[in-house]
Structure formats: structure tokens, C-alpha cells
Design a protein around this motif. Sequence first.
Motif, PDB file in Angstrom:
ATOM      1  N   PHE A   3       0.852  -1.188   0.000  1.00 29.12           N
ATOM      2  CA  PHE A   3       0.000   0.000   0.000  1.00 29.12           C
ATOM      3  C   PHE A   3       0.886   1.236   0.000  1.00 29.12           C
ATOM      4  N   THR A   4       0.686   2.064  -1.015  1.00 30.51           N
ATOM      5  CA  THR A   4       1.478   3.290  -1.143  1.00 30.51           C
ATOM      6  C   THR A   4       0.550   4.494  -1.100  1.00 30.51           C
ATOM      7  N   ARG A   5       0.754   5.347  -0.120  1.00 31.71           N
ATOM      8  CA  ARG A   5      -0.072   6.555  -0.017  1.00 31.71           C
ATOM      9  C   ARG A   5       0.189   7.470  -1.207  1.00 31.71           C
ATOM     10  N   SER A   6      -0.880   8.003  -1.743  1.00 28.02           N
ATOM     11  CA  SER A   6      -0.742   8.832  -2.937  1.00 28.02           C
ATOM     12  C   SER A   6      -0.519  10.302  -2.619  1.00 28.02           C
ATOM     13  N   GLY A   7      -0.907  10.715  -1.412  1.00 24.84           N
ATOM     14  CA  GLY A   7      -0.793  12.120  -1.046  1.00 24.84           C
ATOM     15  C   GLY A   7      -1.794  13.008  -1.756  1.00 24.84           C
ATOM     16  N   LYS A   8      -2.867  12.389  -2.270  1.00 22.92           N
ATOM     17  CA  LYS A   8      -3.877  13.169  -2.979  1.00 22.92           C
ATOM     18  C   LYS A   8      -5.266  12.572  -2.766  1.00 22.92           C
ATOM     19  N   GLN A   9      -6.256  13.339  -3.174  1.00 28.02           N
ATOM     20  CA  GLN A   9      -7.646  12.886  -3.116  1.00 28.02           C
ATOM     21  C   GLN A   9      -7.975  12.085  -4.370  1.00 28.02           C
ATOM     22  N   GLY A  10      -8.830  11.093  -4.218  1.00 30.17           N
ATOM     23  CA  GLY A  10      -9.245  10.293  -5.360  1.00 30.17           C
ATOM     24  C   GLY A  10     -10.484   9.486  -5.015  1.00 30.17           C
ATOM     25  N   ILE A  11     -10.952   8.694  -5.958  1.00 27.04           N
ATOM     26  CA  ILE A  11     -12.129   7.867  -5.746  1.00 27.04           C
ATOM     27  C   ILE A  11     -11.691   6.489  -5.265  1.00 27.04           C
ATOM     28  N   CYS A  12     -12.207   6.075  -4.136  1.00 28.27           N
ATOM     29  CA  CYS A  12     -11.891   4.758  -3.585  1.00 28.27           C
ATOM     30  C   CYS A  12     -12.610   3.673  -4.389  1.00 28.27           C
ATOM     31  N   THR A  13     -11.887   2.634  -4.749  1.00 28.93           N
ATOM     32  CA  THR A  13     -12.453   1.532  -5.514  1.00 28.93           C
ATOM     33  C   THR A  13     -13.499   0.768  -4.718  1.00 28.93           C
ATOM     34  N   ILE A  14     -13.386   0.778  -3.400  1.00 35.44           N
ATOM     35  CA  ILE A  14     -14.279  -0.029  -2.560  1.00 35.44           C
ATOM     36  C   ILE A  14     -15.554   0.704  -2.174  1.00 35.44           C
ATOM     37  N   CYS A  15     -15.417   1.928  -1.663  1.00 39.46           N
ATOM     38  CA  CYS A  15     -16.606   2.652  -1.185  1.00 39.46           C
ATOM     39  C   CYS A  15     -17.103   3.698  -2.181  1.00 39.46           C
ATOM     40  N   ASN A  16     -16.329   3.932  -3.251  1.00 41.21           N
ATOM     41  CA  ASN A  16     -16.720   4.867  -4.312  1.00 41.21           C
ATOM     42  C   ASN A  16     -16.870   6.299  -3.807  1.00 41.21           C
ATOM     43  N   ARG A  17     -16.103   6.621  -2.764  1.00 39.27           N
ATOM     44  CA  ARG A  17     -16.169   7.957  -2.170  1.00 39.27           C
ATOM     45  C   ARG A  17     -14.890   8.724  -2.495  1.00 39.27           C
ATOM     46  N   HIS A  18     -15.002  10.037  -2.588  1.00 44.05           N
ATOM     47  CA  HIS A  18     -13.842  10.893  -2.804  1.00 44.05           C
ATOM     48  C   HIS A  18     -13.134  11.076  -1.476  1.00 44.05           C
ATOM     49  N   SER A  19     -11.902  10.600  -1.374  1.00 42.11           N
ATOM     50  CA  SER A  19     -11.192  10.647  -0.100  1.00 42.11           C
ATOM     51  C   SER A  19      -9.685  10.606  -0.349  1.00 42.11           C
ATOM     52  N   GLU A  20      -8.914  10.644   0.726  1.00 39.91           N
ATOM     53  CA  GLU A  20      -7.476  10.455   0.611  1.00 39.91           C
ATOM     54  C   GLU A  20      -7.229   8.978   0.315  1.00 39.91           C
ATOM     55  N   VAL A  21      -6.595   8.702  -0.788  1.00 42.34           N
ATOM     56  CA  VAL A  21      -6.441   7.320  -1.218  1.00 42.34           C
ATOM     57  C   VAL A  21      -4.973   6.925  -1.347  1.00 42.34           C
ATOM     58  N   GLY A  22      -4.760   5.622  -1.477  1.00 40.07           N
ATOM     59  CA  GLY A  22      -3.440   5.074  -1.744  1.00 40.07           C
ATOM     60  C   GLY A  22      -3.598   3.888  -2.668  1.00 40.07           C
ATOM     61  N   MET A  23      -2.507   3.457  -3.255  1.00 44.48           N
ATOM     62  CA  MET A  23      -2.544   2.352  -4.213  1.00 44.48           C
ATOM     63  C   MET A  23      -2.261   1.026  -3.507  1.00 44.48           C
TER      64      MET A  23
END
Length: 228
Positions: free
Chosen positions: A162-182
Amino acid sequence: MIHTKETNDNTGSTAENPKAFIRNDQYNFIKDQAKILVAGQASVNDAEVLNVLRHLAHEKVYKLFPSLTEEQKKILNPLVQVKELGEAEAFLEKLQPYIIPFKTVSAPGLKKLFPKAKKFKGPKLETINFNRTSYLAWTESSNLMYLVAEEDDQLIGIQGSFTRSGKQGICTICNRHSEVGMFIAKTKSSGQDQFIKRGNYICQDTAACNDHVKKLDKLHEFIGRLKK
């Protein structure tokens, strides 16, 4: 924001509750409908429009459950009477005893899901609210992540990075705009010694992610892709 008192079962489900019929994702969906009704009551003066909102909320929630008993309908029906924040919170509080907790887990049981993992530690089970959990995920060392979910009434485990992206994005699991990682998992290619990497962006805060999962289909699709 709607707040509810949510029971924290530190060890998962120790005994099945025969009355429980609402999964965490379904509870989140119901909570979302309650928010819509409260917002509608505060912003709409047209009684007919409000009736439509209540009818839609009722219809959408019923569709979550293919075969409701009369007792279960009585538990869910007060949703359409929600007008104010306090009423929404009271309604959601009464749903707590009917939430199905995440499948029983233990530290040794989790370790068995990852037989090849070295220096496996596992999550702090006492900090997890299993009534509000659709999947488990935790990190160990710098970027090693473990993900556990239910599939066909069995627990499955997937290990990845798991690598933190340091940005906001759409989560693949909950489909919410949040702080995400790969999150990336490696799977062995069929008949070969090569490994294939698959992954996508998911919430950095898995507890918050579990609070926003309103359907399990995206979780299952994500896991399915990782396992291919």
C-alpha cells in the motif's frame, strides 16, 4: 452530520444474533437515506415533494432485503417518519441491535489466512468495531498491507503493498472521494513462475471506508480482480 452510538464488539461475533438482518453496507445505505430525508425536510416546503422523498427512501431500503419478515418491516418503517436530525439519530440507534457483525476472527485465525507471511502481527482486534465492518485491512512495516473479506461465507486474505498517494481520489471499494493510496497484490500467472501485479486506489482510512460502503459489489469486484 448524523451521529449514533455504535456498539464495539472487540472480538467479532461471539454468538449469532438471530434477530440481526442488516449488514454494515446496508446500514450505511439506510443512514444515507435518513440524511436525505432530513436535508429534504430542511430545504423543501412542498408536501408532495416530501412525500415522494419518503416513498423513494422506503422503496430503496426495502429493495435491499429480498424477503423481509413483518417484524423486520416494523423495524425499518420508522425511516419514513424521519424529519429532523434527532429523529434520524434515534431511528438509527434502534437499528444497532439488528446489525450483523463481521465474521468472527481471532489472531491465530487471521495468521492462517496468510501462511507465507513473515513476522505477521495482525490488527489490534480490540480497536475494531465489527458491527461496522465490511472488510478488514491493516498495514504492517512500511507499506505491507493485509486485506480480509468474506466470500461464500468464508474469510479470504490478500496480501499486498500500500502506497499513499498524497492526494484525493475515488476509492475503488466505497466509491467515495477521499485520501487514497494504491493497493497492489501479486498473483502467480497460471502455469508460469511469473507474477502479475494488480491493484487500484482505496481509502487510506479503512475505518472511514467501512463507514461509507453502501454496496458490496465493488468490494467483491476489487477482490476478484486481485485474485485473478
